[in-house]
Design a protein around this motif. Sequence first.
Motif, short mmCIF file in Angstrom:
data_model
loop_
_atom_site.label_atom_id
_atom_site.label_comp_id
_atom_site.label_asym_id
_atom_site.label_seq_id
_atom_site.Cartn_x
_atom_site.Cartn_y
_atom_site.Cartn_z
N MET A 229 10.07 -24.90 64.18
CA MET A 229 9.07 -23.91 63.96
C MET A 229 8.96 -23.48 62.48
N ASP A 230 7.73 -23.46 61.91
CA ASP A 230 7.53 -23.11 60.63
C ASP A 230 8.22 -21.58 60.05
N ASP A 231 8.10 -20.80 60.94
CA ASP A 231 8.76 -19.45 60.77
C ASP A 231 10.30 -19.06 60.97
N LYS A 232 10.87 -20.39 61.43
CA LYS A 232 12.32 -20.33 61.74
C LYS A 232 12.87 -19.48 60.67
N PHE A 233 13.98 -18.78 61.03
CA PHE A 233 14.85 -17.97 59.87
C PHE A 233 15.69 -19.01 59.44
N ASP A 234 15.93 -19.13 58.08
CA ASP A 234 16.50 -19.76 57.28
C ASP A 234 18.01 -19.47 56.97
N LEU A 235 18.93 -20.36 57.37
CA LEU A 235 20.25 -19.83 57.29
C LEU A 235 21.04 -20.34 56.06
N ILE A 236 20.32 -21.39 55.66
CA ILE A 236 20.88 -22.04 54.36
C ILE A 236 21.34 -21.01 53.31
N PRO A 237 20.33 -20.08 52.78
CA PRO A 237 20.72 -19.08 51.75
C PRO A 237 21.83 -18.12 52.16
N LEU A 238 22.04 -18.07 53.51
CA LEU A 238 23.25 -17.06 53.74
C LEU A 238 24.54 -17.70 53.30
N LEU A 239 24.52 -19.29 53.32
CA LEU A 239 25.70 -19.82 53.30
C LEU A 239 26.59 -19.38 51.95
N GLU A 240 25.46 -19.06 50.85
CA GLU A 240 26.03 -18.61 49.59
C GLU A 240 26.91 -17.35 49.54
#
Length: 763
Positions: free
Chosen positions: A1-12
């Motif tokens: 889905m286009d509006d899926k919550f992005d987890l990658i920034p949280l890995l920082e």
Amino acid sequence: MDDKFDLIPLLEYIPPTQLDYLDWVSVGMALKQEGYGFDVWDTWSQQDNRYNPREMESKWESLGHSKDTPVTGAFITMKAKENGWTPRQYDGDGMQTFGWDDEISYESTGNYKIVDKSWVEGKEIHEPDNNWNPVTQLKTYIKTLFANDDYVSYVVDSWQKEDGKFSVSGSGIYSKTAEQLLNELDKYSESKDIGWVVGDYNQEAGAWIRFNPLDGKGVKNDNVKEFKYALVESDNLSIEKQNAVMRELELPIAALVYSGSKSVHAIVKVDANDYQEYRKRVEYLYKICNKNGLQVDGQNKNPSRLSRMPGVIRGDHKQFLIDTNIGKGSWEEWQTWIEDLNDDLPEFESLAEMFQEDPPLAPVLIDGVLRRGHKMLIAGPSKAGKSFALMEMTISIAEGIPWFGFNCEMGKVLYLNMELDRPSAYKRFKDIYQSMGIPPKHLENISIWNMRGHSIPMDKLTPKLIRRAQKEKFDAVIIDPIYKVLTGSENDAEQMAKFTNNFDKVAMELGTSVIYCHHHSKGAQGGKSSMDRSSGSGVFARDPDAILDLIELDVTKSLRDQQKNRATAKFYADIILDENPAYLPEIGQDDFLSAAEMRKHLTAALGTERAERIAGFELGPLSKRVDLMTAWRLEGTLREFPKFDSVNLWFNYPLHYSDDAGVLKDLEPVGSEPPYKRGARKGSEANSSEDKKAARAAANKEKLDMAFDFLIDEEGKVLIGKLAEGIEGQPNKETVKKWIDNSEDYERDSNGWVKKPETDKEN
């Protein structure tokens, strides 16, 4: 889905260097579960010196999930929050968004940042000179942390790894009590050599000790006897700043030990009752430390973890006791202090400033009843048509037309359908539109969230609702009914206060009115005020800005016959209008109100045969429909507006409509007659002694119900003595006890009588 919550920034926010093996693997499992590729996990893992590129791909392939409890993105958001990530970010419109699988918590929602590490001045520690006494160091440590009969575990054996670092070798000693160790140390206090007690150790490696008491049988978590302490260790700051930040945070530290290298070890009092509570408290402790710049080593969570033993040499430095019993005195005192500093309550405001500002009131949504952003409760018994009334309101707001005589501003409505399946909800809306005779010009103003089969508690539903609805700018959110999302006992004032706080959250975050319906308590309601009829805690009477209450009216036989007469007359008039409109001028004005006269006109207009066929086949269903009509009175308790005159309504499936003729105004609500009179009337109508007995029992139960609902306290309880005093005629306690025993609606509680939980069967 286009509006899926992005987890990658949280890995920082989750340095792999802080994680133990299990948490590291769990991050990988969460990424895999949410559809991310191997490269994301691999790139993130390279920050850790334990990274082994030869094993990564095979490890990724082996990551699996339990079907019942998969590791999801919620794990990553949890770990990111611990390290300072804020789960709610503001978008350009000032609206808030919630993180992955957030739920509403009733603890403080502050950011828990107390210390700014960049402004904290380091606090020096002073390493002992060569005249130090290692025996005194270790004795003080043991006396501070352990009771005499606690088993203390320590390790002095070590081995050197390829990278030159030292690690513990074996499980060490775990069969000596604190008293035994102290007695042995006393023998060597003058020699200052603890090696005679704990054994020789490698002065390049140092020695270790476990900070929680064990059972003397092993060194695993299962062997921990009491979960008293947790270890806080960090090496991202200088030693001086570590020392200063720990003190600024007022951590309830029992013992503060210099490790002889890059970190200070704080043995923190957590005083947990069991392992589960220990885990929760350690997670909370680490979250506070991480958010205040003290990046805690996540591998130290285990209650059986080793820490550095004071009183030994490690390379060029000493492992020594810096301080004992500093910060807050206990975990409870510290946690309360933290929460008090981090509440999200608004600041005090000067009334003088508000006078100058003259803040405008929220716009009106339903004239004389409700403003935008406020809350409204509609209450009533089963079969009152509460769901129909809410759907009628939805349509009225969407189309900008009156509802029950109250003008509505046009707006967008989100209707949470918790009870009907999708086709039934669609059909009911369509039937109501048709019965109201309104063309559906503004259907785009109505959104329906069909939640049947997906109901979750309101504290979990609230953030999901806010996240989904924040872009739509709804003017009203209608929840029908609330028992599907109820959390806790409806008779518990504290639990219901927490439950209704969710409505405040939705209203505040979305700038929308929140409208919901609830059921009446059992028993007769006619003698109560509108705000006292809702089932359960009095919170339901105090929380909403507007309470609209539907109470059934006692329709007499003569009035129902009158309605049949008028309905039949109108039916005949409609037939004439449809089949022979030219005849209408022949009908006198008064004749339109008489079924008998209209029957004559029907015969004259259509002929005897047609008139008889209509009367024979059509009037039966019409008469039955009138028999099924119910009458209701809408009353209100309002916070923002003056009290309005009661509105009398007929409910004729699927629609409520106003009593324009005024025939309901003199009717009494069902149950408004005093119970003793109603009981006497029922007794006089009984044809046998059994009927009379049942009538008396019914009358007694109504007395009991009415007194209970009037005297109930905020905890949902009533003492039997108060019941006896509050019942008309004041029967003695034994009599009231007998009435309660004969009722299935009440049960004994520790401090009084409470109502048994109800299962509300809404229409």
